[in-house]
Design a protein around this motif. Sequence first.
Motif, PDB file in Angstrom:
ATOM      1  N   ARG A 185       0.862  -1.187   0.000  1.00 37.22           N
ATOM      2  CA  ARG A 185       0.000   0.000   0.000  1.00 37.22           C
ATOM      3  C   ARG A 185       0.893   1.229   0.000  1.00 37.22           C
ATOM      4  NH1 ARG A 185      -1.225   3.744   3.559  1.00 37.22           N
ATOM      5  NH2 ARG A 185      -0.339   2.593   5.330  1.00 37.22           N
ATOM      6  N   ASP A 187       0.402   5.251   0.191  1.00 41.05           N
ATOM      7  CA  ASP A 187      -0.623   6.228   0.519  1.00 41.05           C
ATOM      8  C   ASP A 187      -1.958   5.488   0.613  1.00 41.05           C
ATOM      9  OD1 ASP A 187      -1.410   8.847   1.163  1.00 41.05           O
ATOM     10  OD2 ASP A 187      -1.958   9.302  -0.900  1.00 41.05           O
ATOM     11  N   LYS A 188      -2.909   5.781  -0.263  1.00 43.90           N
ATOM     12  CA  LYS A 188      -4.218   5.115  -0.195  1.00 43.90           C
ATOM     13  C   LYS A 188      -4.364   4.030  -1.262  1.00 43.90           C
ATOM     14  CE  LYS A 188      -6.566   9.233   1.626  1.00 43.90           C
ATOM     15  NZ  LYS A 188      -5.338  10.065   1.723  1.00 43.90           N
ATOM     16  N   GLN A 189      -3.337   3.778  -2.031  1.00 38.39           N
ATOM     17  CA  GLN A 189      -3.421   2.864  -3.174  1.00 38.39           C
ATOM     18  C   GLN A 189      -2.757   1.524  -2.852  1.00 38.39           C
ATOM     19  OE1 GLN A 189      -2.313   4.743  -6.822  1.00 38.39           O
ATOM     20  NE2 GLN A 189      -2.260   2.855  -8.001  1.00 38.39           N
ATOM     21  N   HIS A 207       3.815   4.058   3.363  1.00 33.94           N
ATOM     22  CA  HIS A 207       3.536   2.809   2.677  1.00 33.94           C
ATOM     23  C   HIS A 207       3.790   1.643   3.623  1.00 33.94           C
ATOM     24  CE1 HIS A 207       7.810   3.687   2.047  1.00 33.94           C
ATOM     25  NE2 HIS A 207       8.032   2.398   1.846  1.00 33.94           N
TER      26      HIS A 207
END
Length: 275
Positions: A185, A187-189, A207
């Motif tokens: 991961r 950040d938000k991804q 991350h």
Amino acid sequence: MTHDPAAAARQEAPQQTFGTANIAPLERPSATTRFFMGIVAAAERLNLRCSKVGNPPVYDNATFPWAAEIEREWPLIRRELEQVLLRQSELPSFHDISTDVQTISKDSAWKTFFLAGYGLSSQENIRRCPETWRIVQKIPGLKTAMFSIFEPGKHLPPHRGPYNGVLRLHLGLIVPEQSDRLAIRVDKQVCHWHEGHALIFDDAYEHEAWNHTDKTRVVLFVDFVKPLRFPARLANWLLLNMAVFTPFIREGLDNHKAWEKKFYAEAEALRNRKD
């Protein structure tokens, strides 16, 4: 109501958190190191404003045309990796080389096979992976190259890299499955590794990564200089070339030399017994 373009620009500017909650940095008593880290913080803010490639957490590989060349030759890298993994149990844990990694990893499930980093290199390791070394030379601004080995059950907690003047590439070499049990991961991804495919991201965003499978995952781990406009480009060049003189890098070099001496001495002793 008046429109303030400067205020709007500030609101739209990329945001990176300079630090990670719940992760305490290692204490460094050196005044020189504290001074250097203060300069780094100022440079990071400048880098965000002067990026030639934007500041997304994860990049489209098309941003870097050379990435496709690296992907095309991945079977050669995989072949050399397989020889390295014949002695997987003897490879160093990441935190044994870079002691600052102890803030996020203290077990033996994250191993590394180091080729080069910040002007320093392992000639013995490079000799055993000549094709890998040739291929990574295609990456403009190469700063670090190594194999990153996640053994079963490994989970790195949320953290951020030490400096946003470099970007990171993971080239999938051994990826046992495609599922949420094996991912990173940024950040938000949430992203998944694929064998033969590059994942390029900015590790200055928070991350975390995990391997909750029962098999080993390996990527080629590369840091390269982030494309920047002047004056950030000059400041970044100076900082990255000064890094070799910091305790972070010098300690890692000394630790790696000690491991390397033992590793190759044992290999030579085994060859002599066979002879």
